[in-house]
Design an enzyme around this catalytic site. Structure first.
Site, mmCIF file in Angstrom:
data_model
loop_
_atom_site.group_PDB
_atom_site.id
_atom_site.type_symbol
_atom_site.label_atom_id
_atom_site.label_comp_id
_atom_site.label_asym_id
_atom_site.label_seq_id
_atom_site.Cartn_x
_atom_site.Cartn_y
_atom_site.Cartn_z
ATOM 1 N N HIS A 180 0.820 -1.216 0.000
ATOM 2 C CA HIS A 180 0.000 0.000 0.000
ATOM 3 C C HIS A 180 0.854 1.266 0.000
ATOM 4 C CE1 HIS A 180 -3.426 2.486 0.301
ATOM 5 N NE2 HIS A 180 -4.079 1.899 1.270
ATOM 6 N N ASP A 427 -11.790 -8.317 -16.897
ATOM 7 C CA ASP A 427 -12.009 -9.549 -17.654
ATOM 8 C C ASP A 427 -10.688 -9.993 -18.278
ATOM 9 O OD1 ASP A 427 -12.732 -11.586 -19.369
ATOM 10 O OD2 ASP A 427 -14.083 -10.365 -20.591
#
Length: 490
Positions: A180, A427
């Protein structure tokens, strides 16, 4: 406790651990050399060095045209291509002689992405995507994401990206852990969508559609030395709240009709004076808002986020059973790309978020209509302008701090992620995900992650973390979410 590849280092227990078996480990390197030898961390990045790797999990079904082996081969190839453009994720954090942090992007600093392959062939995608199976489903979910319990500080000697591909009965789970201190949620999903595009063979050979901007000087040029703790355990031992307490994670799915009802109800009774005059953390003085009779313009309507945020804030305050005079803090991690002066492109890759805080006494919050809470949030968010962002940066640079979760403030509700992130468009060539979730890292008491609902439209998924008793009260609170709409426990 550090966890390697989703399995506790001191040995897992329970049936979930034996359900997921690691079959191999490898490293994926960038497909091309880095364009720059190093990437300095900006002031926006530094507060997250003592947070934990940000974990994301995507569940996909595979049809007969895609075997697990073929899918993993395609995913690895696309990952190498993506790392060639997002090359800081393939490096490692280094601290120079002045104590300034950077990412080393060439030579021995190129660690690549750690890739784990695993199997849980008795588990179907629906067992996890639909939230069934009670506590065992939650345990299995946490076995599908790597680096649980690993602090970003460990990026000094660990890869900054770890990925786990798990073979399910009828699909594949893709679990990712991102350091992070390197990137925020906006950049996380920029990377994920680019990786998916390249895995599908998109980009026309010229890279992803949105090529990342890696120049962090666009955000901040100040060099900030940090004095780092000797270890994650040494840092956590200084937390004034003591060791972490047991917490429960739940997913609540708000359908479009309910989201619209909440927004409509909140806007029907806006509060003309949302100033509760709290002494909340990092409170910034703000001018009194103009009264409606002093201006001919109508009050600014509350957004979906402000309406749902107010709804969650009030419900958690009820569930916690707070006294009327107890303060409760609301924090939202706001994207500053469009707020800084000059604005920064959405293609900027890194952290460009800041926590925006506000607070109110619980009694006032609950006795007032929902529009009061929404107005408090709206006022705080609108006030976080370029000048406020710069002041926060300057304050941190003058006195750097290594944060604990307790720094968020008393009785906090903190919101990360965003329903605007197009997570269900990721996708890789075998369709949209059946469900997108977060791992257990960075989930403290009151932490909320928002995602678009998997049913599309304006539906929203709310991941929420609370201790057991407040969570039980929340689950039984029909003002929060009608009982018939609750997802089963995870």
């Amino acid at each position: 406790m550090a966890v390697e590849n989703g399995a506790p280092e001191n040995g897992a227990n329970g049936s979930a651990a034996s359900t997921v078996t690691v079959t191999s480990k490898s490293t994926v390197l960038p497909a091309k050399p880095a364009a720059s030898p190093a990437c300095p961390l900006a002031t926006f990045d530094l507060p997250y060095i003592t947070f934990y790797y940000n974990q994301k999990l995507l569940l996909y079904k595979l049809d007969g045209e895609h075997s697990f082996g073929d899918a993993v081969g395609k995913l690895k190839e696309g990952l190498g291509e993506a790392l060639g453009y997002f090359y800081p994720l393939a490096g490692r954090i280094k601290q120079d002689e002045e104590g300034v942090l950077m990412v080393e992007c060439e030579g021995e600093g190129v660690l690549g992405a750690e890739v784990v392959e695993a199997a849980a062939e008795a588990v179907a995608v629906a067992d996890l995507a639909d939230g069934g199976g009670g506590g065992i489903a939650e345990e299995i979910l946490q076995q599908l994401v790597p680096y649980t319990g690993v602090m970003n500080l460990e990026g000094l000697h660990r890869p900054l990206l770890a990925v786990q591909f798990t073979k399910l009965k009828d699909g594949v789970a893709i679990g990712c852990a991102f350091n992070h201190a390197i990137l925020d949620g906006h950049s996380t999903w920029h990377f994920m969508s680019s990786w998916a595009e390249l895995s599908r063979g998109g980009g026309g050979g010229g890279g992803p559609s949105l090529v990342p901007i890696l120049d962090r000087a666009l955000a901040r040029r100040i060099r900030v030395p940090l004095s780092l703790p000797s270890s994650p355990a040494a840092h956590e031992s200084l937390d004034p709240n003591g060791p972490a307490k047991p917490l429960i994670h739940r997913l609540f799915s708000f359908p479009q009709t309910l989201v619209d009802q909440i927004k409509l109800a909140t806007n029907q009774n806006p509060n003309p004076n949302p100033n509760p005059n709290p002494e909340g953390p990092d409170s910034e003085p703000e001018p009194e808002p103009e009264r409606e009779h002093e201006t001919k313009t109508k009050p600014k309507p509350f957004s979906t986020f402000q309406s749902l945020g107010a709804h969650v804030w009030r419900a958690v305050a009820r569930a916690r059973g707070l006294a009327a005079d107890e303060l409760t803090v609301f924090a939202v991690f706001a994207d500053c790309r469009g707020r800084v002066d000059p604005p920064v492109s959405p293609a900027y890759f890194g952290n460009l978020i800041q926590a925006v805080f506000t607070a109110a006494p619980a009694g006032l919050l609950l006795a007032s209509p929902p529009g009061f809470a929404a107005a408090v949030l709206q006022r705080a968010i609108d006030a976080h302008c370029a000048a406020a962002i710069a002041a926060r940066l300057e304050g941190y640079e003058a006195a750097p701090k290594l944060f604990h979760y307790s720094d968020a403030g008393p009785n906090c509700v903190a919101v990360g992620s965003s329903p605007r992130f197009r997570v269900y468009d990721v996708d890789f060539g075998f369709g949209r995900p059946e469900r997108v979730r977060s791992g257990s890292n960075n989930k403290f008491d009151g932490m909320v992650y928002l995602y678009p609902g998997r049913d599309g439209g304006r539906s929203i998924d709310v991941e929420l973390t609370l201790p057991e008793e407040p969570m039980r009260r929340l689950e039984n609170d029909d003002q929060f979410l009608p009982t018939l709409l609750h997802d089963p426990p995870l």
